[in-house]
Enzyme design. Structure first.
Site, PDB file in Angstrom:
ATOM      1  N   GLU A  85       0.928  -1.309  -0.252  1.00  0.00           N
ATOM      2  CA  GLU A  85      -0.097   0.002  -0.141  1.00  0.00           C
ATOM      3  C   GLU A  85       0.945   1.256  -0.067  1.00  0.00           C
ATOM      4  O   GLU A  85       0.574   2.161  -0.558  1.00  0.00           O
ATOM      5  CB  GLU A  85      -1.086  -0.030   1.312  1.00  0.00           C
ATOM      6  CG  GLU A  85      -2.005  -1.018   0.954  1.00  0.00           C
ATOM      7  CD  GLU A  85      -2.749  -1.237   2.452  1.00  0.00           C
ATOM      8  OE1 GLU A  85      -3.917  -1.323   2.210  1.00  0.00           O
ATOM      9  OE2 GLU A  85      -2.021  -1.254   3.397  1.00  0.00           O
ATOM     10  N   GLU A 132      -4.181  -9.631   4.040  1.00  0.00           N
ATOM     11  CA  GLU A 132      -4.691  -9.341   5.184  1.00  0.00           C
ATOM     12  C   GLU A 132      -5.966 -10.250   5.335  1.00  0.00           C
ATOM     13  O   GLU A 132      -6.300 -10.555   6.541  1.00  0.00           O
ATOM     14  CB  GLU A 132      -5.207  -8.074   5.344  1.00  0.00           C
ATOM     15  CG  GLU A 132      -4.292  -6.917   5.633  1.00  0.00           C
ATOM     16  CD  GLU A 132      -3.540  -6.378   4.196  1.00  0.00           C
ATOM     17  OE1 GLU A 132      -3.573  -6.987   3.158  1.00  0.00           O
ATOM     18  OE2 GLU A 132      -2.951  -5.343   4.317  1.00  0.00           O
TER      19      GLU A 132
HETATM   20  N1  COA Z   1       4.838  -8.847  11.081  1.00  0.00           N
HETATM   21  C1  COA Z   1       5.654  -9.241  12.111  1.00  0.00           C
HETATM   22  N2  COA Z   1       6.676 -10.186  11.586  1.00  0.00           N
HETATM   23  C2  COA Z   1       6.851 -10.446  10.329  1.00  0.00           C
HETATM   24  C3  COA Z   1       5.968  -9.992   9.322  1.00  0.00           C
HETATM   25  C4  COA Z   1       5.138  -9.149   9.808  1.00  0.00           C
HETATM   26  N3  COA Z   1       4.099  -8.943   8.715  1.00  0.00           N
HETATM   27  N4  COA Z   1       6.306 -10.663   8.205  1.00  0.00           N
HETATM   28  C5  COA Z   1       7.663 -11.373   8.519  1.00  0.00           C
HETATM   29  N5  COA Z   1       7.770 -11.436  10.079  1.00  0.00           N
HETATM   30  C6  COA Z   1       8.822 -11.833  10.741  1.00  0.00           C
HETATM   31  C7  COA Z   1       8.682 -13.284  11.030  1.00  0.00           C
HETATM   32  O1  COA Z   1       7.803 -13.746  12.031  1.00  0.00           O
HETATM   33  C8  COA Z   1      10.128 -13.678  11.038  1.00  0.00           C
HETATM   34  O2  COA Z   1      10.370 -13.471  12.324  1.00  0.00           O
HETATM   35  P1  COA Z   1      11.188 -14.685  13.608  1.00  0.00           P
HETATM   36  O3  COA Z   1      12.225 -15.238  12.806  1.00  0.00           O
HETATM   37  O4  COA Z   1      11.186 -13.875  14.705  1.00  0.00           O
HETATM   38  O5  COA Z   1       9.917 -15.449  13.708  1.00  0.00           O
HETATM   39  C9  COA Z   1      10.907 -13.300  10.263  1.00  0.00           C
HETATM   40  O6  COA Z   1      10.201 -11.796   9.995  1.00  0.00           O
HETATM   41  C10 COA Z   1      11.101 -13.792   8.944  1.00  0.00           C
HETATM   42  O7  COA Z   1       9.883 -14.019   8.299  1.00  0.00           O
HETATM   43  P2  COA Z   1       9.635 -15.808   8.010  1.00  0.00           P
HETATM   44  O8  COA Z   1       8.049 -16.011   7.826  1.00  0.00           O
HETATM   45  O9  COA Z   1      10.391 -16.612   8.720  1.00  0.00           O
HETATM   46  O10 COA Z   1      10.212 -15.657   6.263  1.00  0.00           O
HETATM   47  P3  COA Z   1       9.660 -16.496   5.179  1.00  0.00           P
HETATM   48  O11 COA Z   1      10.810 -16.198   4.262  1.00  0.00           O
HETATM   49  O12 COA Z   1       9.454 -17.906   5.720  1.00  0.00           O
HETATM   50  O13 COA Z   1       8.301 -15.932   4.907  1.00  0.00           O
HETATM   51  C11 COA Z   1       6.648 -14.147   4.431  1.00  0.00           C
HETATM   52  C12 COA Z   1       8.245 -14.559   4.277  1.00  0.00           C
HETATM   53  C13 COA Z   1       6.911 -12.596   4.074  1.00  0.00           C
HETATM   54  C14 COA Z   1       6.144 -15.101   3.186  1.00  0.00           C
HETATM   55  C15 COA Z   1       6.151 -14.590   5.854  1.00  0.00           C
HETATM   56  O14 COA Z   1       6.598 -13.912   6.694  1.00  0.00           O
HETATM   57  C16 COA Z   1       4.908 -13.939   5.851  1.00  0.00           C
HETATM   58  O15 COA Z   1       3.630 -14.269   5.069  1.00  0.00           O
HETATM   59  N6  COA Z   1       4.452 -12.601   6.437  1.00  0.00           N
HETATM   60  C17 COA Z   1       3.344 -12.038   6.860  1.00  0.00           C
HETATM   61  C18 COA Z   1       2.859 -11.252   5.595  1.00  0.00           C
HETATM   62  C19 COA Z   1       1.531 -10.620   5.932  1.00  0.00           C
HETATM   63  O16 COA Z   1       0.538 -11.072   5.953  1.00  0.00           O
HETATM   64  N7  COA Z   1       1.496  -9.001   5.751  1.00  0.00           N
HETATM   65  C20 COA Z   1       0.325  -8.625   6.080  1.00  0.00           C
HETATM   66  C21 COA Z   1       0.151  -7.910   7.441  1.00  0.00           C
HETATM   67  S1  COA Z   1      -1.318  -7.163   7.749  1.00  0.00           S
END
Ligand code: COA
Length: 260
Positions: free
Chosen positions: A114, A134
């Protein structure tokens, strides 16, 4: 220099560079980051030496959305406070009178996506991933995604992303018009800089008028938008840059715009 908490900001040769800097959290956005964005953008607006702004992250993430850990146990008050902060950051960014570019590598999800939508240009590295996930968290986009995305890429493509929560890659983003260009990762900063330099040579008052006419016009009826365009065009005939631009054309030389 601008003092930020979870981000970095510097001005190099007339270009403001804002970088998200929470690499362990994939640049997840919390209230402090939104404050950082607003502070940096306000600095760009106020400093006449800044002619363009680039927003960027790191190679793995532009920003992976709002900080889910911050929101998980939150209530309606936390949601209201977070969206108030994110909306004010997005407002100053989308209303910046100077050109803005999002240079995106890796994840641009949720509020990260966004924020990129609030910029004038989006350049993606080949590994960029875009999405509004989301819905998978039991909420909906709250940073303008349901409003700006359909206006940018059309209702059908936007509904697909918003209702499914599925991501798209850089090439798909290019096809839908979500990004303007896809470049190899190693050239992302260079290409963003080239574009920023090119834009920074344009006359600032005309640039601002072009932004106002285009963006405000999309929220108006066609007759009102045409009136706005007309009045801004007439106003530009009162600037020295208009005279310089046309004189330079006739004299077959490059214009020397001064912003007056
Ligand atoms: N908020 C908080 N922490 C987040 C985050 C978010 N939106 N996105 C990633 N992180 C953190 C993870 O919790 C992880 O932290 P940890 O090692 O302490 O557990 C770190 O960043 C790395 O993320 P990880 O999920 O292990 O990496 P990945 O390569 O397997 O996956 C994503 C990457 C982006 C696909 C996955 O992290 C994800 O789906 N994130 C959320 C995206 C989302 O829903 N965003 C909208 C929020 S309203």
């Amino acid at each position: 220099m601008v003092d930020l908490v979870h981000s970095r900001f510097e001005v190099r040769e007339g270009i403001g560079w804002f970088s998200f800097d929470r690499p362990k959290e994939l640049n997840a956005l919390n209230p402090k980051v939104f404050e950082d964005i607003a502070t940096a953008v306000e600095h760009c607006e106020a400093d006449p030496d800044v002619r363009a702004l680039v927003l960027t992250g790191n190679r793995r993430a532009f920003a992976a959305g709002a900080d889910i850990k911050h929101m998980a146990s939150g209530d309606i008050h936390l949601a209201a406070e977070l969206t108030r902060k994110s909306n004010s950051a997005q407002q100053v960014l989308s209303e910046l009178s100077k050109p803005s570019i999002a240079a995106i590598a890796g994840y641009a999800l949720g509020c990260g996506c966004e924020l990129a939508l609030c910029c004038d240009f989006r350049i993606a590295a080949e590994n960029a991933v875009f999405g509004l996930p989301e819905i998978k968290l039991g909420i909906i986009p709250g940073g303008g995604g349901t409003q700006r995305l359909p206006r940018l890429i059309g209702l059908g493509a936007a509904v697909n992303m918003i209702l499914s929560g599925d991501t798209i890659n850089a090439q798909q983003a290019l096809q839908t018009g979500l990004v303007h260009d896809v470049v190899p990762m190693d050239r992302l900063e260079e290409e963003a800089e080239k574009l920023a330099v090119r834009l920074s040579r344009r006359p600032v008052t005309a640039l601002n008028a072009a932004k106002t006419a285009t963006y405000a016009g999309t929220n108006m009826s066609l007759p009102d938008g045409l009136k706005l365009e007309w009045s801004l065009l007439c106003m530009l005939f009162g600037t020295e840059d208009q005279s310089e631009g046309m004189t330079a054309f006739i004299e077959k030389r490059q214009p020397n715009f001064t912003g007056r």
